[in-house]
Design an enzyme around this catalytic site. Structure first.
Site, PDB file in Angstrom:
ATOM      1  N   HIS A   1      14.648  41.506 -22.307  1.00  0.00           N
ATOM      2  CA  HIS A   1      14.512  40.958 -20.957  1.00  0.00           C
ATOM      3  C   HIS A   1      15.773  41.295 -20.183  1.00  0.00           C
ATOM      4  O   HIS A   1      16.863  40.799 -20.512  1.00  0.00           O
ATOM      5  CB  HIS A   1      14.322  39.445 -20.994  1.00  0.00           C
ATOM      6  CG  HIS A   1      13.012  39.027 -21.606  1.00  0.00           C
ATOM      7  ND1 HIS A   1      11.862  38.887 -20.872  1.00  0.00           N
ATOM      8  CD2 HIS A   1      12.674  38.760 -22.890  1.00  0.00           C
ATOM      9  CE1 HIS A   1      10.862  38.529 -21.672  1.00  0.00           C
ATOM     10  NE2 HIS A   1      11.334  38.449 -22.904  1.00  0.00           N
TER      11      HIS A   1
ATOM     12  N   HIS B   1       2.242  38.307 -25.959  1.00  0.00           N
ATOM     13  CA  HIS B   1       3.018  37.111 -26.307  1.00  0.00           C
ATOM     14  C   HIS B   1       2.000  36.112 -26.849  1.00  0.00           C
ATOM     15  O   HIS B   1       1.199  35.565 -26.103  1.00  0.00           O
ATOM     16  CB  HIS B   1       3.702  36.578 -25.052  1.00  0.00           C
ATOM     17  CG  HIS B   1       4.451  35.305 -25.227  1.00  0.00           C
ATOM     18  ND1 HIS B   1       5.574  35.010 -24.504  1.00  0.00           N
ATOM     19  CD2 HIS B   1       4.249  34.228 -26.018  1.00  0.00           C
ATOM     20  CE1 HIS B   1       6.035  33.816 -24.838  1.00  0.00           C
ATOM     21  NE2 HIS B   1       5.236  33.319 -25.765  1.00  0.00           N
TER      22      HIS B   1
ATOM     23  N   HIS C   1      20.800  34.330 -20.381  1.00  0.00           N
ATOM     24  CA  HIS C   1      20.818  33.269 -19.371  1.00  0.00           C
ATOM     25  C   HIS C   1      22.258  32.957 -18.999  1.00  0.00           C
ATOM     26  O   HIS C   1      23.173  33.166 -19.812  1.00  0.00           O
ATOM     27  CB  HIS C   1      20.150  32.001 -19.899  1.00  0.00           C
ATOM     28  CG  HIS C   1      18.678  32.131 -20.103  1.00  0.00           C
ATOM     29  ND1 HIS C   1      17.794  32.294 -19.055  1.00  0.00           N
ATOM     30  CD2 HIS C   1      17.923  32.149 -21.227  1.00  0.00           C
ATOM     31  CE1 HIS C   1      16.571  32.387 -19.523  1.00  0.00           C
ATOM     32  NE2 HIS C   1      16.613  32.309 -20.845  1.00  0.00           N
TER      33      HIS C   1
ATOM     34  N   ASP D   1      14.078  40.522 -28.499  1.00  0.00           N
ATOM     35  CA  ASP D   1      13.701  39.506 -27.500  1.00  0.00           C
ATOM     36  C   ASP D   1      14.958  39.030 -26.758  1.00  0.00           C
ATOM     37  O   ASP D   1      15.120  37.829 -26.476  1.00  0.00           O
ATOM     38  CB  ASP D   1      12.963  38.328 -28.127  1.00  0.00           C
ATOM     39  CG  ASP D   1      12.258  37.465 -27.073  1.00  0.00           C
ATOM     40  OD1 ASP D   1      12.230  37.863 -25.894  1.00  0.00           O
ATOM     41  OD2 ASP D   1      11.751  36.395 -27.435  1.00  0.00           O
TER      42      ASP D   1
ATOM     43  N   ARG E   1      17.255  41.127 -16.244  1.00  0.00           N
ATOM     44  CA  ARG E   1      16.929  40.177 -15.170  1.00  0.00           C
ATOM     45  C   ARG E   1      16.972  40.803 -13.792  1.00  0.00           C
ATOM     46  O   ARG E   1      16.943  40.083 -12.791  1.00  0.00           O
ATOM     47  CB  ARG E   1      17.891  38.993 -15.242  1.00  0.00           C
ATOM     48  CG  ARG E   1      17.942  38.300 -16.591  1.00  0.00           C
ATOM     49  CD  ARG E   1      16.602  37.768 -17.031  1.00  0.00           C
ATOM     50  NE  ARG E   1      16.716  36.907 -18.211  1.00  0.00           N
ATOM     51  CZ  ARG E   1      15.681  36.400 -18.865  1.00  0.00           C
ATOM     52  NH1 ARG E   1      14.446  36.690 -18.478  1.00  0.00           N
ATOM     53  NH2 ARG E   1      15.859  35.633 -19.906  1.00  0.00           N
TER      54      ARG E   1
ATOM     55  N   HIS F   1      11.640  45.001 -27.080  1.00  0.00           N
ATOM     56  CA  HIS F   1      11.440  43.711 -26.408  1.00  0.00           C
ATOM     57  C   HIS F   1      12.768  43.183 -25.855  1.00  0.00           C
ATOM     58  O   HIS F   1      13.470  42.416 -26.503  1.00  0.00           O
ATOM     59  CB  HIS F   1      10.853  42.711 -27.403  1.00  0.00           C
ATOM     60  CG  HIS F   1      10.202  41.526 -26.743  1.00  0.00           C
ATOM     61  ND1 HIS F   1       8.962  41.073 -27.107  1.00  0.00           N
ATOM     62  CD2 HIS F   1      10.621  40.720 -25.740  1.00  0.00           C
ATOM     63  CE1 HIS F   1       8.653  40.034 -26.363  1.00  0.00           C
ATOM     64  NE2 HIS F   1       9.646  39.801 -25.523  1.00  0.00           N
TER      65      HIS F   1
END
Lengths: 313, 431
Positions: B64, B182, B312, B308, B66, B62
């Site tokens: 992310h 999710h 950012h 996860d 970008r 899992h």
């Protein structure tokens, strides 16, 4: 005394002594508001930015008048028409304001913690005029000032009912913190949908029916009900809310004989409080507005003159 | 006889007594044997392993990344770099890119970027969107995505509210690849980054109740049982969900589940002072939830760990709490942060090997190393005594958004090998 706080973010940062200082200072300024010429040079040459990123009439006007009566220059900045509306981040807006070197920023924002966020990024004083659902310290202090006008210093043993939308109320949170700190018993009353899930975190007794909450109460603070709560599914309709929770003369008869009625405004007459009760002799609603100017004068004075006092001490 | 070209000598291995020597050749494990100080490997690079632990390289189910679309937060190259530094050989990247990974061309672009930037690993395994545009209205072309290189399907970030559609998604995907869900009732969750409870009440933040997660977990379990179709439950954060999963597993329901290091290490107390670094979705919960997750992980009710990893940019966290993006960057710090739990005796190194390396690779059918002959040479060397401070410079991810920033951790990944290639190596003082 030298005021120890750069910023006022919530009442929880204040000691009892601090609160007394605010009350005493506000009392000394209150007299200015009844003079024919309502202006003193105390903050002459100082600049106060009124940064209201959320609509406000009362609080903004109250601070504006407070600043002007102390001869400070006040500058309004609203979200509409500002760079925030164009997508600028709060940080950049605030750094821009800081570069203009104001002496204080009074700010209102829809996000809880926004005042704290700003205070950590500017060197001038930040006074929280309401952040999200979190805190509204100047309202709590002016409410206290108003009650002390009636009750004097004898607050221990008094019972205050806060009635209405507790879950979404910064006014309620700050008042609970301040009043319980001073020994007042605080009761909360609302339908469960308008109370936070873990009400024990707030440190007050909770009632889901109005009548038992009012029994023997010394004051009732009604909260404004945002009309969109009905659309959000928290209430069936305003009429039903009024049937269960509107403060009426009959219901108020359950409270102590000298009970006082308060409301931070603006009022939805007939929803939160019966119209006749809002205007009755035991209503302190307009006294709250008057107290607000004096308390805010005191807070501006204490925060803006803090450094000078420290330097000369 | 094949001669080793890469050897780790005199190293400790979790779950095995004594010291061991790992011999690899041509990207694969030759053998893991008791250490013999007399052995020489003239053709090999020999890495001294004294003081280090030999761990299987991990699989993050899992992540992310970008790219495409928000490369200022992370691109595939920087994400894989963070994976290498964290001891990962495989990472599965979610579909919520811009554009969404709901067609073969996006999948292929991701894989091409990975191959160009890190030709020798860590390996990237895209997760395709479950619905077109993650909009929850129409199924994504799953076979096309599978053929392009996706290994699972998920609407992560945008939970599928339409139960009928989700049923069809499970049915259709059952013959193709696992579905990762999710779990969040989107009506109840309302985008909050705070657990509904004492902390949210005090701070005046909109709370997300744990039942918002548990309701969706219950839905997924019931559908998985009814359809005999597997579902993997992402980033489980609360006791109520754990209890539902435990019951389901007792009945033999085809469900698997993951949790993340931050749910084991932190609670919503971390939100005090409106710390946006601790804002994550689902939100950090209570200590009771944390303890339930820990026990569930040890007992296998929670099958795997996943990061996860949600990078950012600084300005996306440097805002008032309610405006801040959800997410914690996790690839760089996953193993080192979990090591605190090993030091406290709450987890073992074998737990981590099982839950962060072997089981996720098994569930998603990815290459992994159990140190058996012929396994891919995917491993990392971990120094359990190395103290280091998490700084923006020490994180390889572009995302510096972690509540661990400025904290000192004990334990660090010193070297990572993927398919026999060293993809990360730190100098060891005095080595």
């Amino acid at each position: 005394m030298n005021w120890p706080h750069k910023d006022l973010l919530d009442v929880s940062q204040l000691s009892r002594e601090d609160v007394d200082v605010v009350m005493r200072t506000a009392a000394s300024f209150r007299e200015i508001n009844s003079r024919p010429v309502k202006k003193v040079p105390t903050l002459k040459g100082k600049s106060v930015v009124l940064f209201f990123a959320e609509p406000s009439t009362r609080t903004k006007t109250s601070f504006d008048i407070a600043g002007k009566r102390l001869s400070a220059d006040t500058f309004g900045l609203a979200k509409s028409g500002s760079s925030l509306q164009k997508g600028e981040t709060l940080k950049d807006t605030v750094l821009t304001l800081q570069a203009m070197n104001p002496d204080a920023i009074v700010m209102r924002h829809s996000a809880s913690g926004a005042a704290d966020f700003v205070a950590r990024r500017v060197s001038c004083a930040v006074i929280n005029a309401g952040d999200g659902w979190h805190a509204h310290p100047t309202q709590a202090l002016l409410d206290l000032f108003t009650l002390r006008e009636v009750w004097g210093d004898e607050l221990v043993g008094k019972t205050v009912v806060i009635l209405g939308d507790i879950a979404h109320s910064r006014v309620a949170r700050s008042n609970i913190r301040l009043l319980t700190m001073l020994g007042v018993t605080v009761r909360l009353c609302a339908p469960r949908t308008l109370l936070p899930k873990d009400t024990q975190a707030l440190g007050a007794k909770v009632y889901y029916e109005l009548e038992p909450a009012l029994a023997g109460a010394d004051a009732v603070m009604c909260l404004r009900l945002q009309l969109e709560r009905q659309e959000a599914g928290l209430l069936p309709e305003l009429r039903e809310y009024a049937r269960r929770f509107c403060l009426t003369k009959d219901r108020l008869a359950l409270a102590a004989p000298e009970v006082k009625v308060m409301h931070p405004g603006p009022i939805n007459r007939g929803v939160e409080i019966a119209s006749d009760l809002a205007d009755a002799g035991n209503s302190l609603i307009l006294d709250q507005v008057a107290s607000g100017v004096a308390v805010r004068m005191a807070l501006l004075y204490l925060h803006i003159t803090r450094k000078e006092k420290g330097e000369t001490a | 006889m094949t001669l080793p070209d890469l050897v780790v000598a005199n190293v400790e291995v979790p779950g095995r007594d004594g010291f061991w020597t790992l011999c690899c050749a041509q990207g694969r494990v030759l053998e893991l044997v008791p250490h013999d100080p007399a052995a020489v490997f003239p053709e090999a690079r020999v890495i001294p392993g004294r003081g280090l632990l030999l761990m299987p390289a991990m699989t993050d189910a899992h992540t992310h990344l970008r790219e495409p679309g928000q490369e200022w937060k992370e691109d595939i190259a920087s994400g894989l770099s963070a994976a290498a530094g964290g001891g990962f050989s495989n990472i599965m990247c979610m579909a919520n890119t811009t554009p969404v990974n709901d067609n073969a061309s996006v999948t292929k672009l991701m894989l091409r970027r990975a191959a160009d930037s890190w030709p020798n690993g860590p390996r990237l395994f895209p997760v395709g969107a479950l619905t077109l545009g993650l909009a929850g209205k129409q199924l994504a072309p799953m076979e096309e995505l599978l053929a392009a290189g996706c290994v699972a399907f998920s609407n992560d970030g945008e939970p599928v509210a339409d139960t009928e559609l989700f049923r069809h998604a499970l049915e259709y995907a059952a013959d193709l690849a696992p579905v990762i869900d999710h779990c969040e009732d989107p009506y109840m969750a309302k985008g909050s980054g705070a657990n509904e409870g004492v902390m949210s009440a005090r701070l005046g933040l909109r709370g997300q109740p744990d039942v918002a997660e548990a309701l969706q977990v219950a839905r997924d379990i019931l559908l998985a049982e009814y359809l005999h179709a597997p579902v993997h439950l992402a980033h489980v954060s609360c006791r109520r969900a754990v209890e539902l999963i435990a019951d389901a597993k007792r009945r033999g329901a085809p469900v698997t589940a993951e949790t993340c290091p931050h749910y084991l290490l932190m609670t919503d107390a971390a939100l005090f002072g409106y710390d946006t670094m601790a804002k994550v979705n689902p939100p950090l919960r209570t200590d009771d939830d944390r303890l339930a997750l820990m026990q569930a992980l040890r007992e296998g009710v929670i099958d795997i760990l996943a990061t996860d990893h949600a990078p950012h940019a600084a300005h996306e966290k440097e805002t008032p709490f309610e405006d801040a993006k959800n997410g914690i960057t996790g690839l760089d710090t996953a193993l080192a942060s979990l090591w605190e739990l090993v030091r406290l005796g709450k987890l073992t190194a074998e737990d981590i090997a099982l839950r962060f390396a072997w089981r996720p690779a098994e569930i998603f059918k990815l290459p992994h190393c159990r140190f058996a002959t012929g396994d891919p040479a995917d491993f990392c060397l971990f120094d359990p005594e190395e103290s280091w401070v998490v700084t923006t410079e020490s994180l390889r991810s572009k995302g510096k958004n972690t509540p661990l920033l400025g904290q000192s951790l004990t334990g660090r990944v010193m070297l990572t090998v993927v398919g026999g290639h060293v993809v990360h190596e730190l100098a060891r003082p005095g080595a």
